[in-house]
Write an enzyme that holds these catalytic residues in place. Structure first.
Site, mmCIF file in Angstrom:
data_model
loop_
_atom_site.group_PDB
_atom_site.id
_atom_site.type_symbol
_atom_site.label_atom_id
_atom_site.label_comp_id
_atom_site.label_asym_id
_atom_site.label_seq_id
_atom_site.Cartn_x
_atom_site.Cartn_y
_atom_site.Cartn_z
ATOM 1 N N ASN A 213 30.782 26.095 70.590
ATOM 2 C CA ASN A 213 29.925 26.824 71.538
ATOM 3 C C ASN A 213 28.690 25.974 71.800
ATOM 4 O OD1 ASN A 213 27.633 27.737 69.718
ATOM 5 N ND2 ASN A 213 29.408 28.464 68.584
ATOM 6 N N ASP A 285 33.911 33.209 65.956
ATOM 7 C CA ASP A 285 34.575 34.434 65.507
ATOM 8 C C ASP A 285 36.031 34.169 65.159
ATOM 9 O OD1 ASP A 285 32.393 36.289 65.841
ATOM 10 O OD2 ASP A 285 32.575 35.845 67.983
ATOM 11 N N LYS A 295 45.239 13.238 64.181
ATOM 12 C CA LYS A 295 45.037 13.638 65.572
ATOM 13 C C LYS A 295 46.396 13.941 66.222
ATOM 14 C CE LYS A 295 43.396 12.250 70.068
ATOM 15 N NZ LYS A 295 42.976 11.178 70.944
ATOM 16 N N ASP A 312 33.153 36.597 58.676
ATOM 17 C CA ASP A 312 31.911 37.172 59.235
ATOM 18 C C ASP A 312 30.837 37.028 58.152
ATOM 19 O OD1 ASP A 312 29.789 38.688 60.163
ATOM 20 O OD2 ASP A 312 31.099 40.080 61.228
ATOM 21 N N PHE A 330 21.103 37.472 64.648
ATOM 22 C CA PHE A 330 20.843 37.204 66.063
ATOM 23 C C PHE A 330 22.031 37.737 66.857
ATOM 24 C CE2 PHE A 330 17.330 34.248 67.246
ATOM 25 C CZ PHE A 330 16.687 34.255 66.019
ATOM 26 N N LYS A 344 25.661 45.889 66.494
ATOM 27 C CA LYS A 344 25.822 44.864 65.445
ATOM 28 C C LYS A 344 24.871 45.096 64.292
ATOM 29 C CE LYS A 344 27.505 41.373 68.517
ATOM 30 N NZ LYS A 344 27.250 40.230 69.358
ATOM 31 N N LYS A 348 26.745 45.655 60.863
ATOM 32 C CA LYS A 348 26.594 44.589 59.869
ATOM 33 C C LYS A 348 25.522 44.919 58.834
ATOM 34 C CE LYS A 348 28.349 41.109 63.113
ATOM 35 N NZ LYS A 348 28.663 39.692 63.231
HETATM 36 O O1 C5P Z 1 28.694 36.470 67.234
HETATM 37 P P1 C5P Z 1 27.848 37.717 67.105
HETATM 38 O O2 C5P Z 1 27.052 38.005 68.337
HETATM 39 O O3 C5P Z 1 28.608 38.897 66.572
HETATM 40 O O4 C5P Z 1 26.748 37.348 65.995
HETATM 41 C C1 C5P Z 1 25.848 38.307 65.496
HETATM 42 C C2 C5P Z 1 25.283 37.834 64.181
HETATM 43 O O5 C5P Z 1 26.352 37.675 63.244
HETATM 44 C C3 C5P Z 1 24.568 36.499 64.212
HETATM 45 O O6 C5P Z 1 23.460 36.562 63.335
HETATM 46 C C4 C5P Z 1 25.608 35.505 63.717
HETATM 47 O O7 C5P Z 1 25.009 34.400 63.081
HETATM 48 C C5 C5P Z 1 26.392 36.356 62.729
HETATM 49 N N1 C5P Z 1 27.811 35.980 62.615
HETATM 50 C C6 C5P Z 1 28.309 35.631 61.377
HETATM 51 N N2 C5P Z 1 29.633 35.297 61.241
HETATM 52 C C7 C5P Z 1 30.454 35.312 62.307
HETATM 53 C C8 C5P Z 1 29.977 35.669 63.578
HETATM 54 C C9 C5P Z 1 28.645 35.984 63.697
HETATM 55 O O8 C5P Z 1 27.553 35.616 60.407
HETATM 56 N N3 C5P Z 1 31.728 34.974 62.142
#
Ligand code: C5P
Length: 408
Positions: A213, A285, A295, A312, A330, A344, A348
């Site tokens: 990304n 994700d 490769k 996550d 974030f 979130k 979370k």
């Molecule tokens: O990607 P998303 O918008 O859900 O991210 C929300 C928060 O979760 C962010 O703080 C990101 O760093 C965290 N996150 C994470 N592990 C992931 C996806 C996101 O810790 N696999």
């Protein structure tokens, strides 16, 4: 934010004085009011005319100190005027004078007549820097809470030596000044350990190709800088980021990772020491289910890529943390930033979330600026308009300080 703020720049007698011209020029262009005081020896390297021109104001020297043209003593006037003082290059001589409270010229007298925070940027030959007397003075200066410092780096010195003593780069000095103009020198994170994640993780399919990304890691780096400037100990777990950004973080513990799995491991390992954990990283994700150590030839590339969930991290940290450890996430969003961020925050189980728009001009991913809404676990919201990422980091720390202790 910098418009109309007042910075007094004191220039000592060293060749690095030429680099301070760049600092003065940048400050003036940003709308900061700048006044410059040159020591007698500084004038052997650069002229008052150079600094008058760059700062858009007559520069001061010891000659002007004694001219009866000022209605109040000049050092009092300047000392009261300054919001922040920068002294660069800080020579061994100037350092000794500051440590002992001497007031034998305009600059040292102004320092004593003022209460504003002072940023110093030492520069000298390696042998001079490592003299016991100089190091002793340096320790004494650092123990004085009024002084903040950008440490000298290592490199080629004007005396043709390669060693310690090279003045910090103008960009590092400017960033620290930016923080001081915001905080007025407060060190409210002393004794706190901040664990920060930054950058976009890469989920490799083979050694060359990955799902990634556009996160640059600038927000995470700004959080680390602001935390260091406020006195925190910082661990930064970062996905691949430009070396230029990482070089702005002397004093931080840097843990480089590539994938979400590696980031998870580093964050889980570092969590026990952290007081505040801030997940600014853009973590993938999903990741390719299969990884080829070689490769893949083009003809073997699949038409469809089987994907598995990436860990996550923040959810796992929220289960692992002790009740007094704060956890902030974030949420980089397009369109309606608030509804998904709130969801979130609750799912979370975070203490707070930073909802930031990534579909606005000059904001979010890759930009030096950001705009966001902070939401805490009690539903309190604070909206921050477009500002630099460093300033956003300071706003966030202020917000965290005002939060009540526990997420649900
Ligand atoms: O990607 P998303 O918008 O859900 O991210 C929300 C928060 O979760 C962010 O703080 C990101 O760093 C965290 N996150 C994470 N592990 C992931 C996806 C996101 O810790 N696999």
């Amino acid at each position: 934010m910098l418009q109309g703020r007042r910075v007094l720049v004191g220039i000592g007698g060293g060749i690095a004085a030429y680099k301070v011209c760049q600092v003065v020029s940048t400050l003036a262009k940003l709308g900061v009011e700048v006044r410059v005081v040159l020591s007698d020896h500084a004038q052997q390297f650069i002229t008052p005319l150079t600094l008058s021109t760059l700062s858009r104001h007559p520069a001061y020297t010891d000659d002007t100190f004694w001219q009866p043209t000022h209605h109040r003593p000049l050092h009092i006037e300047l000392g009261e005027w300054a919001n922040t003082i920068l002294i660069a290059p800080l020579t061994a001589n100037l350092l000794a004078k500051l440590v002992h409270g001497l007031a034998d010229n305009l600059l040292t007298s102004t320092v004593l007549a003022s209460t504003s925070p002072i940023l110093v940027a030492p520069a000298m030959n390696t042998e001079m820097w490592y003299q016991q007397s100089v190091q002793r003075n340096w320790q004494l200066l650092q123990a004085d809470p009024r002084y903040h410092s950008v440490n000298p780096g290592t490199g080629i010195l004007a005396c043709d030596r390669v060693g310690a003593g090279r003045m910090a780069e103008p960009s590092e000095i400017l960033t620290y000044l930016h923080s001081l103009l915001y905080t007025q020198g407060k060190r409210d994170l002393v004794g706190k350990h901040l664990l920060i994640s930054a950058g976009g993780t890469r989920e490799h399919l083979d050694p060359v190709r990955f799902i990634g990304n556009p996160s640059s890691g600038k927000m995470g780096a700004a959080l680390a800088q602001a935390a260091l400037h406020r006195g925190a100990k910082v661990t930064l777990v970062h996905a691949p980021m430009e070396a230029r950004l990482l070089n702005t973080l002397p004093g931080a513990r840097l843990i480089p990772v590539i994938s979400a799995t590696e980031m998870r491991q580093a964050m889980v390992n570092s969590l026990p020491e952290a007081d505040w954990t801030i997940m600014a990283a853009a973590v993938a994700d999903v990741r390719p289910t299969e990884y080829s150590a070689e490769k893949l030839p083009k003809r073997l590339l699949p038409n469809q890529l089987p994907l598995s969930a990436a860990p996550d991290i923040v959810t796992e940290l929220s289960h692992l943390r002790r009740p007094n450890q704060r956890l902030i996430g974030f949420a980089a969003q397009t369109g309606d930033i608030l509804t998904p961020a709130l969801e979130k925050l609750q799912r979370k189980k975070l203490d707070a979330i930073v909802a930031n728009a990534i579909d606005q001009m000059d904001s979010g991913f890759g930009s030096d600026h950001n705009q966001a809404v902070f939401i805490d676990h009690e539903g309190r919201k604070v909206a921050i308009g477009q500002c630099s990422k460093l300033q956003m980091a300071h706003h966030l720390f202020d917000f965290i300080h005002t939060m009540s202790s526990k997420a649900g």
